[in-house]
Design a protein around this motif. Structure first.
Motif, PDB file in Angstrom:
ATOM      1  N   GLY A  15       3.417 -14.892   4.723  1.00  0.00           N
ATOM      2  CA  GLY A  15       2.790 -14.283   3.558  1.00  0.00           C
ATOM      3  C   GLY A  15       2.480 -12.802   3.712  1.00  0.00           C
ATOM      4  N   GLY A  16       2.809 -12.223   4.858  1.00  0.00           N
ATOM      5  CA  GLY A  16       2.590 -10.797   5.101  1.00  0.00           C
ATOM      6  C   GLY A  16       3.846 -10.218   5.730  1.00  0.00           C
ATOM      7  N   TYR A  30       0.974  -5.820  12.072  1.00  0.00           N
ATOM      8  CA  TYR A  30       1.058  -6.722  10.923  1.00  0.00           C
ATOM      9  C   TYR A  30       0.409  -6.053   9.721  1.00  0.00           C
ATOM     10  CZ  TYR A  30       2.058  -9.998  14.616  1.00  0.00           C
ATOM     11  OH  TYR A  30       2.624 -10.603  15.705  1.00  0.00           O
ATOM     12  N   GLY A  31       0.729  -6.543   8.533  1.00  0.00           N
ATOM     13  CA  GLY A  31       0.100  -6.049   7.315  1.00  0.00           C
ATOM     14  C   GLY A  31       0.363  -7.012   6.179  1.00  0.00           C
ATOM     15  N   GLU A  32      -0.494  -6.955   5.187  1.00  0.00           N
ATOM     16  CA  GLU A  32      -0.301  -7.811   4.010  1.00  0.00           C
ATOM     17  C   GLU A  32       0.852  -7.315   3.157  1.00  0.00           C
ATOM     18  OE1 GLU A  32      -3.853  -8.636   1.813  1.00  0.00           O
ATOM     19  OE2 GLU A  32      -5.016  -8.974   3.643  1.00  0.00           O
ATOM     20  N   ASN A  39       2.363   1.531   8.145  1.00  0.00           N
ATOM     21  CA  ASN A  39       1.264   2.421   8.540  1.00  0.00           C
ATOM     22  C   ASN A  39       0.632   1.962   9.855  1.00  0.00           C
ATOM     23  OD1 ASN A  39       1.493   4.215   6.401  1.00  0.00           O
ATOM     24  ND2 ASN A  39       0.068   3.074   5.115  1.00  0.00           N
ATOM     25  N   ASN A  40       0.485   0.649  10.020  1.00  0.00           N
ATOM     26  CA  ASN A  40      -0.105   0.116  11.241  1.00  0.00           C
ATOM     27  C   ASN A  40       0.795   0.333  12.458  1.00  0.00           C
ATOM     28  OD1 ASN A  40      -2.352  -0.723   9.812  1.00  0.00           O
ATOM     29  ND2 ASN A  40      -1.651  -2.828   9.597  1.00  0.00           N
ATOM     30  N   ILE A  41       2.117   0.217  12.284  1.00  0.00           N
ATOM     31  CA  ILE A  41       3.011   0.413  13.427  1.00  0.00           C
ATOM     32  C   ILE A  41       3.035   1.882  13.826  1.00  0.00           C
ATOM     33  CG2 ILE A  41       5.221   0.714  12.216  1.00  0.00           C
ATOM     34  CD1 ILE A  41       4.779  -1.313  15.416  1.00  0.00           C
ATOM     35  N   LYS A  42       2.872   2.783  12.884  1.00  0.00           N
ATOM     36  CA  LYS A  42       2.788   4.214  13.229  1.00  0.00           C
ATOM     37  C   LYS A  42       1.604   4.456  14.162  1.00  0.00           C
ATOM     38  CE  LYS A  42       4.872   6.060   9.013  1.00  0.00           C
ATOM     39  NZ  LYS A  42       4.621   6.857   7.794  1.00  0.00           N
TER      40      LYS A  42
END
Length: 73
Positions: A15-16, A30-32, A39-42
């Motif tokens: 679901g994400g 991970y992200g929704e 953005n989180n992997i950056k």
């Protein structure tokens, strides 16, 4: 300041979205949404690079994991 460019793979999961950087094993996020995962992997990549530099370890290049196919005899 040196700029590094890495390939990031994003996949739909539970679901994400899951993002990871093959050149930096274990560097994932991970992200929704896709945007949130990217953005989180950056942030994750930046943190990993800072950690490597602080320890005096080499900074991997994007293609470091790519190896030519071996020919069979």
């Amino acid at each position: 300041m040196t700029t590094h460019c890495y390939t990031v793979l994003v996949e739909k999961e539970n679901g994400g979205y899951r993002a990871h950087c093959p050149a930096l094993p274990g560097c994932r996020s991970y992200g929704e949404t896709k945007k949130e995962a990217v953005n989180n992997i950056k942030f994750s990549i930046s943190y990993r690079l800072e950690s490597l530099m602080a320890k005096g370890k080499p900074i991997p290049k994007d293609g470091d994991l790519a190896r030519p196919a071996q020919k069979s005899a």
